[in-house]
Design an enzyme around this catalytic site. Structure first.
Site, PDB file in Angstrom:
ATOM      1  N   ARG A 525       0.822  -1.203   0.000  1.00  0.00           N
ATOM      2  CA  ARG A 525       0.000   0.000   0.000  1.00  0.00           C
ATOM      3  C   ARG A 525       0.859   1.257   0.000  1.00  0.00           C
ATOM      4  O   ARG A 525       1.985   1.266   0.500  1.00  0.00           O
ATOM      5  CB  ARG A 525      -0.876   0.048   1.250  1.00  0.00           C
ATOM      6  CG  ARG A 525      -1.893  -1.085   1.333  1.00  0.00           C
ATOM      7  CD  ARG A 525      -2.686  -0.985   2.616  1.00  0.00           C
ATOM      8  NE  ARG A 525      -1.785  -0.807   3.756  1.00  0.00           N
ATOM      9  CZ  ARG A 525      -2.139  -0.211   4.883  1.00  0.00           C
ATOM     10  NH1 ARG A 525      -3.351   0.269   5.027  1.00  0.00           N
ATOM     11  NH2 ARG A 525      -1.274  -0.095   5.862  1.00  0.00           N
ATOM     12  N   SER A 586       8.469  -5.024   6.131  1.00  0.00           N
ATOM     13  CA  SER A 586       8.377  -6.132   7.084  1.00  0.00           C
ATOM     14  C   SER A 586       9.181  -7.348   6.631  1.00  0.00           C
ATOM     15  O   SER A 586       8.637  -8.431   6.406  1.00  0.00           O
ATOM     16  CB  SER A 586       6.913  -6.496   7.307  1.00  0.00           C
ATOM     17  OG  SER A 586       6.180  -5.357   7.637  1.00  0.00           O
ATOM     18  N   ASP A 640       7.220  -3.466  11.122  1.00  0.00           N
ATOM     19  CA  ASP A 640       5.792  -3.296  11.442  1.00  0.00           C
ATOM     20  C   ASP A 640       5.514  -3.271  12.951  1.00  0.00           C
ATOM     21  O   ASP A 640       4.567  -2.616  13.391  1.00  0.00           O
ATOM     22  CB  ASP A 640       4.902  -4.318  10.719  1.00  0.00           C
ATOM     23  CG  ASP A 640       5.358  -5.747  10.940  1.00  0.00           C
ATOM     24  OD1 ASP A 640       6.432  -5.937  11.548  1.00  0.00           O
ATOM     25  OD2 ASP A 640       4.649  -6.671  10.497  1.00  0.00           O
TER      26      ASP A 640
END
Ligand code: ADP
Ligand code: MG
Length: 900
Positions: A525, A586, A640
């Site tokens: 994203r 991540s 994350d």
């Protein structure tokens, strides 16, 4: 007058509906902890939690105390679906006076009967007499049962009144009498009443019977209720047979408006006026009396017997149930009626005979209708509490009213219960061998369940962690943390304790517009995050990374990422700005600065070439240069966990820990710089990305790994790696459960030993199934069935219950281990700060934590227990990787500004 009498004995349908409602309310009252003591319908638990499944086998002894007899039965079951049990009976008459004598004499007599019976049955086969013989005891009186083999007599009835028994455990009384007879190999395993015996008798040929009705001298009904609703016991899973003791229905007045004057007379003349009002309308002990009082009243009104002496009608008990059954069965004509009345000393006219027959039919018909109403209440209750739209159920039938009047009784039972509970479909099963066979079944099932329970416990034992186990995990985690932080020991630690160069959590003063990238979660994203005085709002877009790019060259991958950013900035009208960008990445990185991180290895399907060992931030900057994109400035690379901590930190300044329990698991926390041996400097704090998923990769957790864990580990793409994660996170829990199910099925503990090919497929059992399964109490077991159907498994109710236990065991262990890890973290933080009591918040993300119904509770409870001096709150994060990355960028700019 005769019409009026008949009308008073027939109850209109709407009245039956109301009565059914009352019965259901009373049933709930009887089951509820608060109201149970006052309830008229007692709803006594029986501790019978399963119906036979047909695998029961062996010899079972039954002794049944009846109205005037002791029946002994030896039942041999062959594990063949109980199709053809072998039964040997012997019936003994109770001696004169024993029913009102001393309790000890009664039990001594029963034991003596057993002794004789066994001597005769086993005389030719001495080898058998050494074998332990489990015994089921049918004791048809109201008892408070607290175990399958513990029942305190509440009150005698049916003419019994032996002294010294009320308030005592009748199993113990029987067992001591048996021991006195030196029958020490006979064990009383179960005690039950005759209703329950009937239910179990009718359960055969793989067809469970879950309701039984006894329409006899008294009347009673039992059924399989959801155990969690039986609040008077501690059982919460599965079902339990409840003995309704519905004879007392109406003792609070609920039947007053349907009682006739005849019922009132019967009650007044009985030995217990005001009690057992329902039973007195339906029990065969009373039907003759109702008829007698109706005839007395009609005679007084000159509606019957105008030409005969009726003195005989004043004699209590002159009309028996046998008389009545014969009278009502006389379908065409009244010859039998006349004969019976004449025997009683009456000289009836033809009209009298007809009218007596009408009255008898009305009384028996009403008894059947009332039974049907009670049955309808039970069926609707079962249907509702099982959350089913329709219920199909087998009902075992027994008793002299039912046997003497079968076809008409069945007709009324079926038609009335259909009208009152149209959603339920009952099939009536006549009990063939009385309750004796059922008692053997109860005993057999009890032994089967006990054996099965032992085996289940054996399978699950290695997954059940003691407090000491968890303390050890906590201590080991603490050790690994120290090793990970130490300059020299870091290289060999299983917990890497990676510095993140994030040195401050948000203080709420951050402001500005930021870009964020999220790569390595479920989606890629791009986001824009507006941090203002009034809070944070953001917009985002999901972009697809084609597999060809994931597995192509690094250049192509980062070019693609820049293209997506450009596209996003165009759409959001942000082309003219040069925005700071936080990059949630991540994958495991060796971070050297906030904006400098070497990729250690790709995971999750990525394998773009030329990236491992490179600085990821630099790769992104180079791509921007190639694309001549100057609308962004990469200021931070964020894991994350860190993003999650930061996102929650914005709302709660106490948030200094980040935790992820999703596909994988990981944690980060604020450590004192002086303790971080791998980074220069001693001032302030730094967030440490623990990478705790790898805890145990050096073998320190080997003692915890079960057979199931080893199999799961071996079939992953990274065997031997991420061992802690493989006990905890969403990617693995379903597979652990599947492995357990396979072993349990092999051991014949589940699914009747049959493995569907689908269940043998790796990863077919998803972790989200655990959530659904554990969420379902008795109400939603249907959803378990739906999951199992999808896996093409044919599961019984008990399979569902066991499946839930397996899921609970696996998810509980995961939550507890996670708590042990966190306990090490919070205790270290507390020591770091030299305080007796630490208050800290954990920002959490991950679908397993957020959606599993018990994970977070179990985690928090265990943590409280393991770290009692830490007051830990949990704050679920909202979009940690977007918001968090922006906040890292913001905090970094704030810190940088402060330096300037
Ligand atoms: P990620 O960790 O990749 O960012 P998530 O936090 O969404 O993604 O976690 C995804 C994991 O959550 C999946 O591996 C899945 O096993 C698990 N999961 C999905 N739905 C549920 C659920 N309802 N209950 C428990 N676990 C779930
Ligand atoms: Mg995630």
């Amino acid at each position: 007058q005769i019409q009026r009498a008949l009308r008073s004995l027939s109850i209109p349908l709407e009245r039956l509906h109301i009565m059914k409602g009352h019965m259901m309310q009373d049933m709930c009252k009887g089951l509820s902890r608060q109201t149970h003591a006052q309830a008229k319908v007692r709803m006594l638990p029986t501790y019978i939690c399963s119906t036979p499944n047909g695998t029961e086998n062996g010899n079972f002894l039954v002794v049944e105390l009846c109205q005037s007899q002791v029946r002994t039965v030896l039942v041999t079951l062959y594990g063949d679906g109980n199709m053809s049990p072998q039964m040997v009976y012997k019936i003994f008459d109770l001696p004169e006076g024993i029913m009102q004598g001393e309790g000890e004499a009664l039990f001594d007599f029963i034991a003596l009967c057993l002794s004789q019976f066994l001597a005769e049955t086993f005389s030719s086969d001495s080898s058998k007499s050494e074998e332990r013989l489990p015994l089921g005891f049918v004791f048809p009186f109201t008892c408070r049962q607290t175990q399958l083999d513990k029942a305190e007599l509440l009150s005698w009835s049916k003419g019994f009144s032996c002294s010294g028994v009320v308030g005592k455990d009748v199993v113990q009384l029987l067992q001591s009498a048996i021991n006195k007879q030196e029958l020490c190999h006979v064990d009383v395993v179960a005690v039950m009443n005759d209703t329950v015996g009937t239910m179990m008798t009718c359960s055969m040929e793989g067809r469970p019977c879950e309701v039984a009705m006894v329409a006899d001298k008294g009347s009673n009904c039992c059924f399989m209720a959801e155990a969690y609703l039986v609040e008077t016991t501690d059982e919460t899973s599965g079902r339990m047979c409840v003995n309704t003791e519905w004879g007392c229905f109406g003792d609070d007045g609920a039947l007053n408006d349907v009682l006739t004057p005849y019922d009132e007379c019967v009650d007044v003349e009985s030995s217990n006026p005001g009690e057992k009002r329902f039973e007195k309308m339906v029990g065969t002990l009373y039907l003759g009396e109702i008829v007698r009082h109706a005839l007395i009243a009609l005679t007084a009104e000159k509606a019957i017997f105008t030409e005969t002496n009726v003195a005989v009608l004043r004699e209590k008990g002159v009309f028996t149930i046998q008389h009545i059954l014969e009278i009502v069965k006389n379908e065409d004509g009244t010859t039998d009626v006349r004969r019976i009345l004449e025997v009683l000393g009456l000289e009836p006219s033809e009209r009298d005979c007809g009218r007596v027959q009408q009255i008898c039919r009305a009384v028996v018909g009403r008894a059947a209708t009332l039974h049907a109403t009670g049955l309808a209440a039970i069926l609707s209750y079962m249907c509702q509490t099982r959350d089913m739209e329709t219920l199909m159920v087998n009902v075992g039938m027994e008793g002299e009213l039912y046997k003497g009047y079968t076809s008409r009784f069945e007709e009324i039972l079926m038609s009335v219960s259909r009208l009152l509970s149209p959603e339920c479909m009952a099939t009536l099963l006549p009990s063939r061998d009385g309750s004796g066979r059922g008692a053997a079944m109860v005993t057999a099932v009890a032994l089967r369940l006990a054996a099965q329970r032992r085996e289940v416990n054996e399978v699950l034992a290695p997954l059940r962690l003691s407090r000491a186990d968890l303390e050890k995990v906590q201590a080991l985690m603490r050790e690994e943390m120290e090793r990970g932080l130490g300059k020299e020991t870091n290289a060999t630690a299983s917990v890497r304790m990676l510095p993140t160069y994030v040195t401050h959590t948000p203080d709420g003063t951050e402001q500005g517009d930021f870009l964020a990238l999220d790569l390595g979660g479920t989606n890629f994203r791009v986001l824009v995050v507006h941090v203002t005085e009034d809070g944070i709002n953001m917009a985002s877009e999901i972009y697809v990374i084609p597999v060809s790019i994931m597995q192509g060259t690094g250049e192509a991958l980062f070019d693609h990422i820049i293209d997506c950013i450009i596209d996003f900035q165009m759409k959001q009208n942000l082309v003219t700005d040069r925005l700071p960008l936080g990059f949630t990445f991540s994958f495991p990185c060796q971070q050297i600065g906030l904006d400098k991180a070497l990729l250690l290895t790709w995971t999750k399907g990525f394998s773009a070439s030329g990236c491992v060992g490179q600085d990821v931030v630099q790769l992104l900057r180079e791509a921007a240069q190639r694309k001549q994109h100057s609308g962004m400035q990469v200021v931070a690379l964020v894991n994350d966990t860190v993003g999650t901590m930061m996102a929650c930190g914005y709302d709660d300044p106490n948030c200094e820990i980040g935790l992820i329990v999703g596909t994988g698991t990981n944690a980060c926390y604020m450590e004192e710089m002086r303790n971080v041996g791998t980074v220069e400097g001693d001032q302030g704090r730094m967030c440490i990305n623990m990478e705790w998923g790898a805890f145990g990769d050096n073998g320190c957790l080997d003692h915890l790994f079960t057979h199931f864990d080893k199999v799961v580990d071996e079939t992953t793409i990274n065997p031997g790696k991420q061992r802690f994660e493989k006990l905890i996170s969403g990617m693995y829990l379903g597979e652990i459960v599947r492995q357990i199910l396979m072993v349990m099925t092999e051991k014949q503990l589940l699914f009747q030993g049959k493995l569907s090919p689908k269940l043998q497929t790796r990863n077919i059992f998803q972790t989200k199934f655990l959530s659904t399964i554990e969420l379902s109490n008795g109400l939603a077991l249907r959803q378990i069935q739906a999951i199992l159907n999808e896996l093409e498994i044919d599961a019984s109710f008990e399979d569902s219950v066991l499946l839930r236990e397996v899921c609970q065991t696996v998810s509980l262990r995961a939550a507890q281990l996670c708590a042990a890890g966190l306990a090490a973290v919070v205790e270290k933080m507390r020591e770091n700060r030299g305080v007796d009591q630490l208050s800290v918040t954990v920002g959490v993300d991950g679908t397993l934590y957020k959606l599993h119904p018990c994970f977070s509770d179990n985690l928090q409870k265990t943590l409280k227990d393991l770290a009692p001096n830490c007051n830990v709150s949990f704050l679920p994060s909202e979009d940690g990787s977007g918001k968090g990355a922006a906040l890292v960028a913001a905090v970094a700019s704030r810190a940088a500004n402060a330096m300037e």
